[in-house]
Design an enzyme around this catalytic site. Structure first.
Site, PDB file in Angstrom:
ATOM      1  N   CYS A  65       0.862  -1.174   0.000  1.00 49.28           N
ATOM      2  CA  CYS A  65       0.000   0.000   0.000  1.00 49.28           C
ATOM      3  C   CYS A  65       0.903   1.230   0.000  1.00 49.28           C
ATOM      4  O   CYS A  65       1.727   1.395   0.912  1.00 49.28           O
ATOM      5  CB  CYS A  65      -0.858  -0.045   1.263  1.00 49.28           C
ATOM      6  SG  CYS A  65      -1.846   1.439   1.530  1.00 49.28           S
ATOM      7  N   CYS A  72      -0.997   3.914  -6.595  1.00 48.95           N
ATOM      8  CA  CYS A  72      -1.813   3.272  -5.558  1.00 48.95           C
ATOM      9  C   CYS A  72      -2.010   1.847  -6.040  1.00 48.95           C
ATOM     10  O   CYS A  72      -2.274   1.627  -7.228  1.00 48.95           O
ATOM     11  CB  CYS A  72      -3.157   3.982  -5.426  1.00 48.95           C
ATOM     12  SG  CYS A  72      -4.416   3.060  -4.514  1.00 48.95           S
TER      13      CYS A  72
HETATM   14  N1  DGL Z   1      -3.998   0.618  -2.069  1.00 48.68           N
HETATM   15  C1  DGL Z   1      -3.592   1.694  -1.245  1.00 48.68           C
HETATM   16  C2  DGL Z   1      -2.438   2.488  -1.814  1.00 48.68           C
HETATM   17  O1  DGL Z   1      -1.626   1.917  -2.513  1.00 48.68           O
HETATM   18  C3  DGL Z   1      -4.627   2.478  -0.490  1.00 48.68           C
HETATM   19  C4  DGL Z   1      -5.891   2.835  -1.146  1.00 48.68           C
HETATM   20  C5  DGL Z   1      -6.841   3.396  -0.116  1.00 48.68           C
HETATM   21  O2  DGL Z   1      -7.252   2.629   0.765  1.00 48.68           O
HETATM   22  O3  DGL Z   1      -7.114   4.617  -0.160  1.00 48.68           O
HETATM   23  O4  DGL Z   1      -2.279   3.648  -1.549  1.00 48.68           O
END
Ligand code: DGL
Length: 267
Positions: free
Chosen positions: A72, A190
């Site tokens: 993440c 993301c």
């Molecule tokens: N998948 C996550 C990222 O790479 C977070 C997305 C979220 O929950 O806002 O930032």
């Protein structure tokens, strides 16, 4: 063989898990989706840090992980320094928007970055931007767009909302000086966004290169764990999926994006 933990706010980290399983079929992965608390990108830095610390403790206590992939960008930006400080004996692999590869791949020097608000506003992202810009021989023109609502739409597998959010944020990225050349490289900053790749590509057109971080993170994990590369085509091994929230959405996402029918357990 080692057990490697992987966590994200929800289904997004499956894009990293997919690359990890292809690169390291011999490893047992325990994937934890904190979907009861998603989206991280629109929460306070303190909430994301608290969740990251809590999930790490849980994965260590209940699954005896040998390393942890923070799949993440938002949690990496807001929590990885503290995680490393709190768990000095556990190797961590974080993800960051693929600006460095984008700087190498761009032909005209115009790059777009899509990421969550939490990532875009973090000090770590500002440092990354500065570092990458400073090491280029030619000027880089980077436009950054915080994409409120996009990860959430992907999480809910709401195709209409994904399209609407993607179109809105790409229009914002293009807004401004009409004489500026268009971007030729788009960073998916993301881990949810690779699951909207087709929509983003069709909105950007075929000339824009979309870059994400799944494969580099998988290679980095292999190097860090000092593991062998497996022959291409080796069947990926078993893995465990856990969720703090709605388990069926993670099951659907795994079946759609990893091509496997797997039962998700409550975390
Ligand atoms: N998948 C996550 C990222 O790479 C977070 C997305 C979220 O929950 O806002 O930032």
């Amino acid at each position: 063989m080692p057990t490697v933990g992987v966590f994200d706010s929800g289904v997004g980290g499956l894009s990293v898990l997919r690359a990890l399983r292809a690169e390291l079929p011999q490893v047992h992965f325990v994937y934890l989706a904190d979907n009861a608390n998603a989206p991280y990108g629109e929460r306070s830095a303190q909430v994301v840090l608290d969740r990251a610390l809590r999930l790490t403790e849980q994965l260590r206590a209940e699954h005896r992980i040998d390393a942890l992939v923070v799949a993440c960008n938002t949690a990496t930006a807001l929590a990885i320094d503290e995680l490393r400080h709190t768990h000095p004996d556990l190797p961590f692999i974080g993800v960051e928007p693929a600006l460095k590869p984008a700087a190498v791949l761009t032909r005209n020097g115009y790059i777009g970055v899509l990421a969550t608000r939490g990532t875009v506003q973090s000090a770590r992202f500002a440092q990354l931007l500065e570092r990458v810009s400073a090491t280029q021989v030619r000027p880089l023109h980077v436009r950054v767009q915080p994409c409120d609502g996009l990860a959430d739409a992907i999480e809910r597998m709401d195709a209409a909302a994904v399209h609407e959010r993607a179109a809105f944020h790409l229009a914002q990225l293009r807004a401004g000086d009409p004489h500026r050349p268009p971007i030729d490289t788009l960073v998916l900053g993301c881990t949810h966004y690779p699951f909207a790749r087709d929509v983003l590509q069709s909105l950007c057109g075929p000339d824009v290169l979309l870059v994400d971080t799944g494969e580099p993170v998988a290679r980095r994990t292999r190097t860090l764990l000092n593991l062998e590369t497996h022959a291409p085509g080796t069947e990926p091994g078993a893995f465990t999926l856990l969720s703090t929230g709605d388990r069926t959405s993670l099951e659907h996402a795994a079946s759609r994006w990893l091509g496997v029918a797997v039962q998700v357990a409550a975390a």
